[in-house]
Design a protein around this motif. Structure first.
Motif, PDB file in Angstrom:
ATOM      1  N   VAL A 156       0.837  -1.205   0.000  1.00 20.04           N
ATOM      2  CA  VAL A 156       0.000   0.000   0.000  1.00 20.04           C
ATOM      3  C   VAL A 156       0.871   1.254   0.000  1.00 20.04           C
ATOM      4  N   PHE A 157       1.891   1.266   0.852  1.00 18.31           N
ATOM      5  CA  PHE A 157       2.766   2.448   0.930  1.00 18.31           C
ATOM      6  C   PHE A 157       3.546   2.644  -0.363  1.00 18.31           C
ATOM      7  N   TYR A 158       3.953   1.534  -0.975  1.00 22.65           N
ATOM      8  CA  TYR A 158       4.692   1.607  -2.244  1.00 22.65           C
ATOM      9  C   TYR A 158       3.815   2.233  -3.335  1.00 22.65           C
ATOM     10  N   LEU A 159       2.570   1.789  -3.422  1.00 22.99           N
ATOM     11  CA  LEU A 159       1.677   2.314  -4.452  1.00 22.99           C
ATOM     12  C   LEU A 159       1.326   3.785  -4.206  1.00 22.99           C
ATOM     13  N   HIS A 160       1.383   4.201  -2.959  1.00 17.44           N
ATOM     14  CA  HIS A 160       1.124   5.608  -2.634  1.00 17.44           C
ATOM     15  C   HIS A 160       2.379   6.459  -2.760  1.00 17.44           C
ATOM     16  N   LYS A 161       3.472   5.808  -3.203  1.00 17.16           N
ATOM     17  CA  LYS A 161       4.742   6.506  -3.439  1.00 17.16           C
ATOM     18  C   LYS A 161       5.276   7.197  -2.188  1.00 17.16           C
ATOM     19  N   LEU A 162       5.099   6.550  -1.033  1.00 15.94           N
ATOM     20  CA  LEU A 162       5.691   7.053   0.199  1.00 15.94           C
ATOM     21  C   LEU A 162       7.134   6.578   0.282  1.00 15.94           C
ATOM     22  N   GLU A 163       7.982   7.394   0.862  1.00 22.27           N
ATOM     23  CA  GLU A 163       9.359   6.979   1.098  1.00 22.27           C
ATOM     24  C   GLU A 163       9.420   6.347   2.486  1.00 22.27           C
ATOM     25  N   PHE A 164       9.853   5.100   2.555  1.00 21.08           N
ATOM     26  CA  PHE A 164       9.850   4.399   3.838  1.00 21.08           C
ATOM     27  C   PHE A 164      10.899   3.293   3.828  1.00 21.08           C
TER      28      PHE A 164
END
Length: 387
Positions: free
Chosen positions: A263-271
């Motif tokens: 989910v975070f990857y698809l939202h282009k979050l840096e983590f």
């Protein structure tokens, strides 16, 4: 003395119908409403009424006896409220001094089993260990709550079956299983990346549930020959059972993290996952990354920590010392409801709960504004990273 956990597992295994749910603030009567007793979803009608569901415009009830924790019995009632604006089922009448509908029980796991038509057994599990051991015993997810427990093998989706037939290992790594579950779900439900951007809370729950279904199918495939033949001894039975349960625990513990990561990857979050903070501490998710965390010039207010725990009634305290530079810790959970006292403790410890949007209603009303949905958490992190 046999524990409530062991009794609950045995009862569900031997029942015609069984059901589980997390006790909500509404059930415990802490929301200010006039409802009484446990809310029962419509899917549990076969467990309550042999003659089918209630009819709108009328009330309908059934008197029963329930044995709780194998210790005491209540003369209780299933009731359908269909008159006026109401349209709901409840389990009511427990007598004075009933111990399981207090504010402190919010977030406990309520299990109701029906071994025979007029026999009901109920159990309440209160610790994270008990709750997770019960779920693992039947390979269930918290997302399977509020419906009848399916104990038989599920119909195997063609996508699941094809994947299982092509495997070259007995059980793939959890990350591979999570990815395949998403692939199958997305393919058959025609989920696009934009859907995850619009509805991250709902899609995450679908992915988690899909993976549990895939894992059930895989277990049934791998053990179908084994269970057809005698195991030879109790020691063999115990050894195999322990192997199965340990694999379930291991997979369930990582499953949620893998789906959140997507989910975070698809939202282009840096983590970063499992990034090192202090000593041997490695939080589940660190935003934006370990390099930023270790850089004293990087502002602490731009850092975010997110821990992921399937249930967190007791274990939420484990995250308190995971990152000293981040005073507010975020915790994502599939737990459906936590008591007011626990929520107050979390607030004092500066822990911010994050839950799927649909689960917010399970928490006491006055605390819901302070609880983030997954979508709200993503928006909060995105705002930090866009500054």
């Amino acid at each position: 003395m046999t524990s409530p956990l062991e009794l609950a597992i045995t009862a569900v295994s031997n029942s015609r119908y069984a059901f589980f749910k997390f006790i909500s603030a509404n059930d415990a009567g802490t929301t200010g409403g006039h409802q009484a007793g446990f809310y029962m979803p419509k899917s549990t009608v076969p467990l309550m009424f042999e003659d089918g569901p209630g009819i709108k415009g009328t009330n309908k009830d059934r008197l029963i006896q329930i044995k709780w924790q194998n210790e005491f019995t209540t003369d209780s009632r299933f009731i359908y409220y269909g008159k006026g604006s109401r349209n709901e089922y409840r389990l009511t009448r427990f007598g004075k001094g009933f111990p399981f509908l207090k504010e402190g029980n919010v977030g406990d796991l309520f299990i109701l089993a029906q071994p025979e038509e007029d026999e009901y057994l109920a159990y309440v599990l209160q610790t994270d260990e008990e709750i997770e051991d019960f779920l693992n015993a039947f390979n269930l997810s918290p997302t399977d709550s509020n419906q009848l427990i399916e104990k038989s093998a599920l119909t195997i989706d063609q996508c699941f079956q094809s994947y299982i037939e092509q495997l070259t290992v007995e059980f793939p790594k959890t990350i591979a299983l999570a990815k395949q579950a998403r692939t199958c779900f997305n393919q058959f439900k025609q989920v696009k990346p934009t859907d995850v951007l619009k509805h991250p809370d709902a899609i995450l729950l679908d992915w988690v549930k899909s993976e549990y279904e895939l894992f059930r199918a895989l277990e049934n495939n791998r053990y179908q020959e084994l269970i057809k033949h005698p195991l030879g001894s109790v020691d063999n039975l115990v050894a195999i059972a322990n192997t199965v349960l340990n694999r379930r625990k291991s997979r369930a513990g990582k499953s949620l993290e893998h789906h959140l990561e997507e989910v975070f990857y698809l939202h282009k979050l840096e983590f970063a996952t499992q990034a090192k903070t202090e000593g041997k501490k490695k939080p589940d998710f660190l935003f934006p990354n370990e390099t930023a965390y270790q850089d004293p010039l990087f502002q602490s207010k731009q850092l975010t920590l997110l821990a992921a725990k399937t249930t967190c009634k007791d274990r939420w305290r484990q995250i308190l010392n995971e990152a000293h530079r981040i005073p507010k810790k975020h915790l994502f959970t599939l737990q459906q409801g936590i008591s007011k006292n626990q929520l107050i403790e979390m607030q004092k410890a500066n822990v911010q709960l994050v839950v799927p949007k649909a689960y917010k209603i399970a928490f006491p009303k006055e605390f819901r504004p302070q609880i983030l949905s997954l979508g709200e958490f993503i928006a909060e992190v995105k705002a930090k990273q866009n500054n």
